[in-house]
Design a protein around this motif. Structure first.
Motif, PDB file in Angstrom:
ATOM      1  N   SER A  99       0.599  -1.576   0.199  1.00 22.24           N
ATOM      2  CA  SER A  99       0.447  -0.144  -0.058  1.00 22.24           C
ATOM      3  C   SER A  99       0.808   1.442  -0.401  1.00 22.24           C
ATOM      4  O   SER A  99       0.709   2.467  -0.865  1.00 22.24           O
ATOM      5  CB  SER A  99      -1.146   0.054   1.515  1.00 22.24           C
ATOM      6  OG  SER A  99      -1.570  -1.054   0.723  1.00 22.24           O
TER       7      SER A  99
ATOM      8  N   LEU B 154       2.347   1.936  -3.015  1.00 19.78           N
ATOM      9  CA  LEU B 154       1.328   1.513  -4.252  1.00 19.78           C
ATOM     10  C   LEU B 154       0.559   3.266  -4.700  1.00 19.78           C
ATOM     11  O   LEU B 154       0.740   4.301  -5.104  1.00 19.78           O
ATOM     12  CB  LEU B 154       0.182   1.217  -4.798  1.00 19.78           C
ATOM     13  CG  LEU B 154       0.452  -0.296  -5.101  1.00 19.78           C
ATOM     14  CD1 LEU B 154      -0.643  -1.367  -4.811  1.00 19.78           C
ATOM     15  CD2 LEU B 154       1.414  -0.210  -6.571  1.00 19.78           C
ATOM     16  N   LYS B 155       0.402   3.459  -3.279  1.00 15.25           N
ATOM     17  CA  LYS B 155      -0.393   4.594  -2.708  1.00 15.25           C
ATOM     18  C   LYS B 155       0.089   5.788  -2.206  1.00 15.25           C
ATOM     19  O   LYS B 155      -0.063   7.133  -2.953  1.00 15.25           O
ATOM     20  CB  LYS B 155      -1.348   4.175  -2.013  1.00 15.25           C
ATOM     21  CG  LYS B 155      -2.430   3.836  -1.811  1.00 15.25           C
ATOM     22  CD  LYS B 155      -3.456   3.522  -0.442  1.00 15.25           C
ATOM     23  CE  LYS B 155      -4.943   2.003  -0.927  1.00 15.25           C
ATOM     24  NZ  LYS B 155      -5.185   1.921   0.314  1.00 15.25           N
TER      25      LYS B 155
ATOM     26  N   GLY C 284       3.644   5.770  -5.244  1.00 15.96           N
ATOM     27  CA  GLY C 284       3.188   6.093  -6.466  1.00 15.96           C
ATOM     28  C   GLY C 284       3.801   5.415  -7.519  1.00 15.96           C
ATOM     29  O   GLY C 284       4.222   5.059  -8.623  1.00 15.96           O
TER      30      GLY C 284
ATOM     31  N   LYS D 215       5.174   0.991  -9.468  1.00 11.27           N
ATOM     32  CA  LYS D 215       4.923  -0.405  -9.516  1.00 11.27           C
ATOM     33  C   LYS D 215       5.499  -1.431  -8.769  1.00 11.27           C
ATOM     34  O   LYS D 215       6.310  -0.979  -9.137  1.00 11.27           O
ATOM     35  CB  LYS D 215       4.235  -0.079 -11.144  1.00 11.27           C
ATOM     36  CG  LYS D 215       3.574   0.788 -11.699  1.00 11.27           C
ATOM     37  CD  LYS D 215       3.944   0.835 -13.234  1.00 11.27           C
ATOM     38  CE  LYS D 215       2.435   1.962 -14.208  1.00 11.27           C
ATOM     39  NZ  LYS D 215       2.405   3.863 -13.702  1.00 11.27           N
TER      40      LYS D 215
ATOM     41  N   LEU E  66      -5.776  -5.680  -9.034  1.00 16.29           N
ATOM     42  CA  LEU E  66      -5.065  -4.999  -8.574  1.00 16.29           C
ATOM     43  C   LEU E  66      -3.686  -4.023  -9.921  1.00 16.29           C
ATOM     44  O   LEU E  66      -3.369  -3.187  -9.094  1.00 16.29           O
ATOM     45  CB  LEU E  66      -4.122  -5.861  -7.705  1.00 16.29           C
ATOM     46  CG  LEU E  66      -4.701  -6.564  -6.166  1.00 16.29           C
ATOM     47  CD1 LEU E  66      -3.902  -6.743  -5.913  1.00 16.29           C
ATOM     48  CD2 LEU E  66      -5.516  -5.729  -5.547  1.00 16.29           C
TER      49      LEU E  66
ATOM     50  N   ASP F 207      -4.665  -2.502 -12.057  1.00 16.36           N
ATOM     51  CA  ASP F 207      -5.336  -1.025 -12.406  1.00 16.36           C
ATOM     52  C   ASP F 207      -4.807  -0.287 -11.569  1.00 16.36           C
ATOM     53  O   ASP F 207      -4.467   1.184 -11.366  1.00 16.36           O
ATOM     54  CB  ASP F 207      -7.086  -0.860 -12.154  1.00 16.36           C
ATOM     55  CG  ASP F 207      -7.609  -1.844 -13.442  1.00 16.36           C
ATOM     56  OD1 ASP F 207      -6.701  -1.707 -14.282  1.00 16.36           O
ATOM     57  OD2 ASP F 207      -8.283  -1.707 -13.645  1.00 16.36           O
ATOM     58  N   LYS F 208      -3.870  -0.941 -10.264  1.00 10.92           N
ATOM     59  CA  LYS F 208      -3.319   0.372  -8.941  1.00 10.92           C
ATOM     60  C   LYS F 208      -2.208   0.382  -9.082  1.00 10.92           C
ATOM     61  O   LYS F 208      -1.212   0.656  -8.463  1.00 10.92           O
ATOM     62  CB  LYS F 208      -3.561  -0.414  -7.805  1.00 10.92           C
ATOM     63  CG  LYS F 208      -5.440  -0.374  -7.699  1.00 10.92           C
ATOM     64  CD  LYS F 208      -5.853   0.791  -7.565  1.00 10.92           C
ATOM     65  CE  LYS F 208      -7.399   1.234  -6.966  1.00 10.92           C
ATOM     66  NZ  LYS F 208      -8.085   1.917  -6.828  1.00 10.92           N
ATOM     67  N   GLY F 209      -1.577  -0.593 -10.221  1.00 11.36           N
ATOM     68  CA  GLY F 209       0.083  -0.474 -10.497  1.00 11.36           C
ATOM     69  C   GLY F 209       0.548  -1.946 -10.080  1.00 11.36           C
ATOM     70  O   GLY F 209       2.053  -2.121  -9.812  1.00 11.36           O
ATOM     71  N   LEU F 210      -0.423  -3.547  -9.219  1.00 17.08           N
ATOM     72  CA  LEU F 210       0.299  -3.899  -9.053  1.00 17.08           C
ATOM     73  C   LEU F 210       0.599  -4.954 -10.035  1.00 17.08           C
ATOM     74  O   LEU F 210      -0.830  -5.057 -10.010  1.00 17.08           O
ATOM     75  CB  LEU F 210      -0.472  -4.198  -7.736  1.00 17.08           C
ATOM     76  CG  LEU F 210       0.824  -5.408  -6.870  1.00 17.08           C
ATOM     77  CD1 LEU F 210       1.524  -5.231  -6.521  1.00 17.08           C
ATOM     78  CD2 LEU F 210      -0.880  -5.755  -5.703  1.00 17.08           C
TER      79      LEU F 210
END
Length: 394
Positions: free
Chosen positions: A68, A71-72, A75, A77, A98, A100-103
Motif C-alpha cells: 500500500s 502504490l498509494k 506511486g 509500480k 490490482l 489498475d493500481k499498478g500491482l
C-alpha cells in the motif's frame, strides 16, 4: 527506466524459534526510505515474498502495509512473482483487480508469454514474469513429456518467450530458481549459497543453465540469498533483504538499482540495507567474550552465535553469555553445536531407548574431549551392575 530489484523477503520467517516480524517491519521501513530517495519507476520482487505457503496474520498485514505504501504513497509500480516458499494461489489472489493500481502479482504458472509492459520516454519495457513451478507443472503446461528437470523446464519457458518476444523492444525476465553456468574449462561454477535456502530438488536437478537468459536485457532472479551476478552483469540475484542464517553473517544485504537506457543497456548500483539487529558470529574463550572491551565492539542486541574455544567444559556458558548478549541464539564448542538454551546432557526422546552405557560414553567424550577407553567402560559396567543388584534387594 529505473528499476529496483529485490526478493526473498520471507515475511513471517522464524529463525532459531525467534519470530522475525519486528525486524522485518524495521527493514521494510528502511526499504521505503530507499524508494523515496531513489524514486524508481518499478519495483521487482523476485519470489519468496512469504516464508511459507500459509503465512501468519502479522506477515500478511506487513505485506499489505508495504505494498500500500509503494502504490498509494510513492506511486511506484510493483511486479512480483511467487517463489518456492509461496502459495501460487495466495500470491495470485485478486491480481487482475490490482493491475489498475499498478500491482502485478504472478502466482500461478500461466500466460508466461504475456508480459507486463510499462513505458518510459524511450518506449516499452516488457517484463516476462515467471513464477516458480515444479517441472511437472511445466511439463503439463507445454504437454511435453521430455521436461523432467528444472533445466528442461526453464529451457522450454525461455524458448516459448523468445518465439513471441519483440527483440526491438527492451525485455526483462523475472524468475525464481538456481541458475548456474559452465566456465571455459567445462567446470560448473559454484553459486554462493547459504543454509537458509530450501533446496528445489535433490541431486543437482534444480540447476538451470544461464545461457537460456542471454536474450534478455536484464534478468531479475530470486532464490539465492547472497547478492551476485551469474556470469553476466545483467543477470543477477538481489539476495535476501535480511540475514536468515548464520551462514549469511558475512553478507552485505542490499537492493539492486538498475538504470535501463534506450537500447537496453543497464548500469547497476546497490542500496545497502541496515538491519535493526545484525546476525553475527563471535569467537573466543568465554571469559574474553564477556569482557567489556570485546562486547563493546559491536551491538550486544544483535543475534549472536558464539563459538567457544575453551579447552575445558565451561559452567553455565549460555547464562553468562546471555547476560551480555540477550539475543544469543546458538553456541558451538570446538565442533560441538547446540542451540541457546539446549542442555547437552539431557537425553532427547529418541535417546531413551538407547543403552545407558553408550550414552554415558558419549557424554564423557563430549565433556572431556578424551576417549572413554575399554578399562573405564568395564569399570562402569561393574558399577551399574552392582547398583542394579542393590536396587533389586531394596
Amino acid at each position: 527506466m529505473k528499476i529496483i530489484h529485490t526478493g526473498d523477503w520471507h515475511i513471517g520467517k522464524i529463525v532459531h524459534n525467534i519470530h522475525m516480524t519486528d525486524d522485518q517491519r524495521y527493514i521494510m521501513e528502511r526499504f521505503m526510505d530507499i524508494l523515496e530517495r531513489e524514486k524508481p519507476d518499478v519495483v521487482i520482487i523476485a519470489g519468496d515474498i512469504y516464508d511459507r505457503s500459509i503465512p501468519p496474520v502479522e506477515a500478511v498485514e506487513l505485506l499489505d502495509e508495504v505494498l500500500s505504501g509503494m502504490l498509494k504513497k510513492l506511486g511506484v509500480k510493483v511486479i512480483a512473482a511467487a517463489g518456492n516458499h509461496d502459495s501460487p494461489d495466495r500470491i495470485n489472489f485478486a491480481s487482475s483487480i490490482l493491475v489498475d493500481k499498478g500491482l502485478y502479482m504472478r502466482g500461478r504458472f500461466e500466460n508466461i508469454t504475456n508480459p507486463v509492459s510499462l513505458e518510459d520516454e524511450h518506449g516499452r519495457v516488457n517484463f516476462y514474469v515467471v513464477p516458480y513451478a515444479e517441472p511437472a507443472v511445466v511439463r503439463s503446461y507445454f504437454d511435453r513429456e521430455d521436461i523432467k528437470s528444472h533445466d528442461d523446464a526453464m529451457k522450454a519457458v525461455t524458448q516459448a518467450i523468445y518465439e513471441s518476444m519483440d527483440k526491438n523492444e527492451r525485455n526483462v525476465f523475472v524468475g525464481h530458481g538456481f541458475v548456474t553456468y559452465t566456465s571455459g574449462d567445462g567446470k560448473e561454477e559454484e553459486a554462493l549459497t547459504s543454509d537458509s535456502e530450501r533446496p528445489l530438488s535433490i541431486g543437482g536437478s534444480e540447476h538451470v543453465d544461464v545461457s537460456y537468459f542471454e536474450g534478455f536485457d536484464y534478468v531479475a532472479l530470486g532464490h539465492l540469498h547472497r547478492a551476485q551476478r551469474v556470469k553476466f552483469e545483467n543477470i543477477r540475484y538481489s539476495g535476501s533483504i535480511m540475514k536468515y542464517s548464520f551462514s549469511e553473517h558475512m553478507h552485505k544485504k542490499s537492493v539492486t538499482c538498475i538504470e535501463m537506457e534506450e537500447k537496453g543497456e543497464t548500469s547497476v548500483s546497490f542500496a545497502d540495507m541496515e538491519p535493526l539487529r545484525d546476525m553475527r558470529v563471535i569467537k573466543g574463550r568465554l571469559e574474553d567474550l564477556i569482557k567489556s572491551e570485546i562486547y563493546s565492539l559491536g551491538n550486544v542486541d544483535d543475534y549472536i552465535m558464539a563459538v567457544l574455544t575453551d579447552r575445558q567444559e565451561v559452567y553455565d556458558a549460555i547464562g553468562k553469555l546471555r547476560a551480555v548478549y540477550p539475543n544469543i541464539l546458538k553456541i558451538e564448542m570446538e565442533g560441538i553445536e547446540r542451540e541457546a538454551g539446549e542442555d547437552r546432557s539431557s537425553a532427547a526422546d529418541e535417546f531413551v531407548k538407547r543403552d545407558p552405557i553408550e550414552l554415558f560414553c558419549e557424554f564423557y567424550e563430549n565433556i572431556s574431549g578424551k576417549p572413554f577407553d575399554h578399562e573405564k567402560r568395564d569399570e562402569l559396567v561393574e558399577i551399574t551392575q552392582a547398583m542394579d543388584i542393590e536396587g533389586r534387594r531394596l
